[in-house]
Motif scaffolding. Sequence first.
Motif, PDB file in Angstrom:
ATOM      1  N   SER A  43       0.831  -1.207   0.000  1.00  0.00           N
ATOM      2  CA  SER A  43       0.000   0.000   0.000  1.00  0.00           C
ATOM      3  C   SER A  43       0.866   1.258   0.000  1.00  0.00           C
ATOM      4  O   SER A  43       0.588   2.224  -0.719  1.00  0.00           O
ATOM      5  CB  SER A  43      -0.926  -0.008   1.218  1.00  0.00           C
ATOM      6  N   THR A  44       1.917   1.258   0.797  1.00  0.00           N
ATOM      7  CA  THR A  44       2.831   2.403   0.862  1.00  0.00           C
ATOM      8  C   THR A  44       3.505   2.629  -0.490  1.00  0.00           C
ATOM      9  O   THR A  44       3.589   3.771  -0.961  1.00  0.00           O
ATOM     10  CB  THR A  44       3.902   2.174   1.939  1.00  0.00           C
ATOM     11  N   TYR A  45       3.978   1.551  -1.121  1.00  0.00           N
ATOM     12  CA  TYR A  45       4.612   1.683  -2.431  1.00  0.00           C
ATOM     13  C   TYR A  45       3.634   2.246  -3.465  1.00  0.00           C
ATOM     14  O   TYR A  45       4.012   3.041  -4.308  1.00  0.00           O
ATOM     15  CB  TYR A  45       5.162   0.340  -2.921  1.00  0.00           C
ATOM     16  N   GLU A  46       2.376   1.804  -3.410  1.00  0.00           N
ATOM     17  CA  GLU A  46       1.392   2.260  -4.385  1.00  0.00           C
ATOM     18  C   GLU A  46       1.066   3.743  -4.225  1.00  0.00           C
ATOM     19  O   GLU A  46       0.516   4.352  -5.131  1.00  0.00           O
ATOM     20  CB  GLU A  46       0.115   1.424  -4.297  1.00  0.00           C
ATOM     21  N   GLN A  47       1.393   4.323  -3.096  1.00  0.00           N
ATOM     22  CA  GLN A  47       1.133   5.742  -2.871  1.00  0.00           C
ATOM     23  C   GLN A  47       2.316   6.617  -3.270  1.00  0.00           C
ATOM     24  O   GLN A  47       2.170   7.836  -3.379  1.00  0.00           O
ATOM     25  CB  GLN A  47       0.784   5.982  -1.402  1.00  0.00           C
ATOM     26  N   ARG A  48       3.470   6.016  -3.492  1.00  0.00           N
ATOM     27  CA  ARG A  48       4.667   6.794  -3.829  1.00  0.00           C
ATOM     28  C   ARG A  48       4.700   7.143  -5.312  1.00  0.00           C
ATOM     29  O   ARG A  48       4.435   6.311  -6.160  1.00  0.00           O
ATOM     30  CB  ARG A  48       5.927   6.009  -3.474  1.00  0.00           C
ATOM     31  N   LYS A  49       5.072   8.380  -5.579  1.00  0.00           N
ATOM     32  CA  LYS A  49       5.159   8.857  -6.961  1.00  0.00           C
ATOM     33  C   LYS A  49       6.359   8.241  -7.676  1.00  0.00           C
ATOM     34  O   LYS A  49       6.263   7.844  -8.831  1.00  0.00           O
ATOM     35  CB  LYS A  49       5.247  10.380  -7.000  1.00  0.00           C
TER      36      LYS A  49
END
Length: 147
Positions: A43-49
Amino acid sequence: METKEHTSRNTHHGHAVKRFRHTLGKKQEALASEMGLSQALISTYEQRKVLSDDVIERFAKALNVAPELIKELEEDPVTFIIENNTFENGSVSNIAITNDNENFSNTYNPIEQILALSKEKTTLYERIVELEKEKNALLEKLLKEKE
């Protein structure tokens, strides 16, 4: 000049990973278990640009796509808005109310057409992924024939 073109592109690595994951019908938990990570980290990776190249490589391998697709997939603001909002049937109808409190139904629902176009776009992206797989298989075959 190439740098200028690259900076003007609207890419978001995390959203690209999420879009490919959704296209493949995978949940974060399933992807996390395949990659040996936690669902929260996915989830954290999917939020990173921007994701590092090694992280993109790991996602590409797990999702069976070329890393360049994740790096270069451009954001589509309309698709992003639709994916992050929920529309219920009839949420757009009965918008106008006259002084007499008479409701008018909206017979033309643009949201439904936008959703249909979004589905069509998803289908096209799936086809791109299939063609990429076919191209890779053909290239591997040609390499083996040369050896």
